[in-house]
Design an enzyme around this catalytic site. Structure first.
Site, PDB file in Angstrom:
ATOM      1  N   THR A 234       7.998 -39.226  48.972  1.00  0.00           N
ATOM      2  CA  THR A 234       8.420 -39.228  50.387  1.00  0.00           C
ATOM      3  C   THR A 234       7.951 -40.497  51.101  1.00  0.00           C
ATOM      4  O   THR A 234       8.587 -40.932  52.059  1.00  0.00           O
ATOM      5  CB  THR A 234       7.945 -37.981  51.158  1.00  0.00           C
ATOM      6  OG1 THR A 234       6.516 -38.003  51.293  1.00  0.00           O
ATOM      7  CG2 THR A 234       8.370 -36.691  50.473  1.00  0.00           C
TER       8      THR A 234
ATOM      9  N   ILE B  44      10.017 -39.960  56.190  1.00  0.00           N
ATOM     10  CA  ILE B  44      10.780 -38.788  56.620  1.00  0.00           C
ATOM     11  C   ILE B  44      10.755 -37.808  55.443  1.00  0.00           C
ATOM     12  O   ILE B  44      11.742 -37.613  54.718  1.00  0.00           O
ATOM     13  CB  ILE B  44      12.220 -39.179  57.033  1.00  0.00           C
ATOM     14  CG1 ILE B  44      12.185 -40.368  58.004  1.00  0.00           C
ATOM     15  CG2 ILE B  44      12.948 -37.993  57.677  1.00  0.00           C
ATOM     16  CD1 ILE B  44      11.463 -40.092  59.342  1.00  0.00           C
ATOM     17  N   HIS B  45       9.568 -37.184  55.273  1.00  0.00           N
ATOM     18  CA  HIS B  45       9.285 -36.372  54.081  1.00  0.00           C
ATOM     19  C   HIS B  45      10.380 -35.356  53.745  1.00  0.00           C
ATOM     20  O   HIS B  45      10.873 -35.279  52.622  1.00  0.00           O
ATOM     21  CB  HIS B  45       7.983 -35.592  54.281  1.00  0.00           C
ATOM     22  CG  HIS B  45       6.819 -36.407  54.723  1.00  0.00           C
ATOM     23  ND1 HIS B  45       6.071 -37.167  53.853  1.00  0.00           N
ATOM     24  CD2 HIS B  45       6.253 -36.583  55.945  1.00  0.00           C
ATOM     25  CE1 HIS B  45       5.090 -37.773  54.512  1.00  0.00           C
ATOM     26  NE2 HIS B  45       5.187 -37.434  55.789  1.00  0.00           N
ATOM     27  N   ASP B  46      10.709 -34.521  54.747  1.00  0.00           N
ATOM     28  CA  ASP B  46      11.531 -33.339  54.460  1.00  0.00           C
ATOM     29  C   ASP B  46      12.983 -33.659  54.135  1.00  0.00           C
ATOM     30  O   ASP B  46      13.726 -32.797  53.670  1.00  0.00           O
ATOM     31  CB  ASP B  46      11.475 -32.364  55.652  1.00  0.00           C
ATOM     32  CG  ASP B  46      10.109 -31.710  55.777  1.00  0.00           C
ATOM     33  OD1 ASP B  46       9.367 -31.696  54.781  1.00  0.00           O
ATOM     34  OD2 ASP B  46       9.789 -31.219  56.876  1.00  0.00           O
TER      35      ASP B  46
END
Ligand code: BDR
Ligand code: CA
Length: 310
Positions: A195, A241-243
């Protein structure tokens, strides 16, 4: 192409918000349900935020369910400093026109998956794994019936983001994460190693802002907020923007490189609570039945976002 049936379990959260806006605008995903959990902010807010984003995307056809208020055994610990007190950065929340579906998130996951043929429903988990762990306890046949479970969580080479060794989603409910990884679920973990390669650079934010649609403006506003917070707290120019990663993988898996592995979660130690022990050597910790995301084509991921909110 037949759309991929998908449930998204989440705690929006600014990066959850970007992931949801991407999913809502992608016709190759058949969004069956959004289930929410307490995580970044309490569950009443994450359920409201999911409905706000659904309304912005004009996707009131997708039901939103409320889930666990608190982790299996730990006290709830929010991450409001990275998401704003309401969970949507600088965006002022409002009461959405349509409410939550009457059932709870755990029932919704079980009923949706068990009513369909084996391995046909995928799950993306973008918050603590409490809802899924509870669903696996309540329905022992669920793990075998589920399709791939793509989880944003874990840390290895990059170290942790909440402690030296742990990432927030796993740290927040380590017992739930441990139960999910010990189950028969086909888990793909998108940890900080991957991520941190998916960053909202100034150029990527400006490109989104230029699109001018309401979903694009909302996604860009989440990124502007994260850009400011990450600059102030961590000193990074471009926030991860991990998710977005698990949702992007559901749309275009070829953007990611995955490595077979065996993953276990530390639950005993206070110091290393929520550490993900990722073992690539077959048989050393157990069979290599999980997958760890290693590399990603970040431009390809942001192209999916832009296409969805255009
Ligand atoms: C994860 O923690 C949350 O704060 C984010 O929404 C993401 O799911 C990153 O560690
Ligand atoms: Ca999240």
């Amino acid at each position: 192409m037949t759309p991929t049936p998908l449930i998204i379990d989440c705690d929006p959260g600014v990066d959850d918000a970007v992931a949801l806006l991407t999913a809502f605008g992608t016709p190759t995903l058949d969004l069956l349900a959004i289930t929410t959990v307490g995580g970044n902010v309490p569950v009443a807010k994450t359920a409201r935020n999911a409905r706000i984003l659904r309304q912005i995307a004009g996707r009131e056809d997708v039901p939103v369910f409320t889930g666990a208020e608190r982790p299996l055994r730990r006290d709830p610990m929010g991450a409001g400093e990275f998401h704003g007190a309401e969970g949507l950065g600088d965006m002022a929340p409002f009461e959405p026109a349509v409410g939550c579906a009457p059932d709870g998130a755990v029932e919704a996951i079980i009923e949706t998956v068990m009513a369909r043929p084996e391995k046909t429903v995928s799950l993306a988990v973008l918050g603590p794994l409490t809802n899924l762990a509870q669903a696996l306890r309540a329905e022992p046949g669920l793990a075998e019936r589920l399709g791939p479970v793509a989880v944003m969580g874990g840390a290895r080479s990059e170290g942790g983001n909440i402690t030296a060794s742990a990432e927030f989603n796993i740290w927040a409910d380590p017992e739930a994460a441990a139960e999910v990884l010990a189950s028969a679920c086909d888990v793909v973990l998108f940890g900080l190693d991957v991520t941190h390669q998916v960053r909202a650079t100034e150029g990527r934010i400006v490109a989104l802002e230029a699109l001018g649609t309401e979903p694009a403006r909302a996604a860009a506003s989440m990124m502007r907020f994260s850009q400011r917070v990450e600059r102030e707290t961590v000193g990074w120019e471009a926030p991860p923007i991990h998710d977005l990663c698990p949702v992007a993988w559901m749309i275009r898996p070829e953007l990611f490189t995955l490595r077979p592995c065996h993953i276990a979660v530390e639950t005993m130690s206070d110091l290393t609570r929520g550490h993900t022990a990722v073992e690539f050597r077959d048989g050393v910790a157990g069979p290599l039945r999980h997958r760890w995301a290693d590399r990603v084509d970040a431009d390809g991921v942001f192209a999916l976002l832009a296409e969805a909110v255009r």
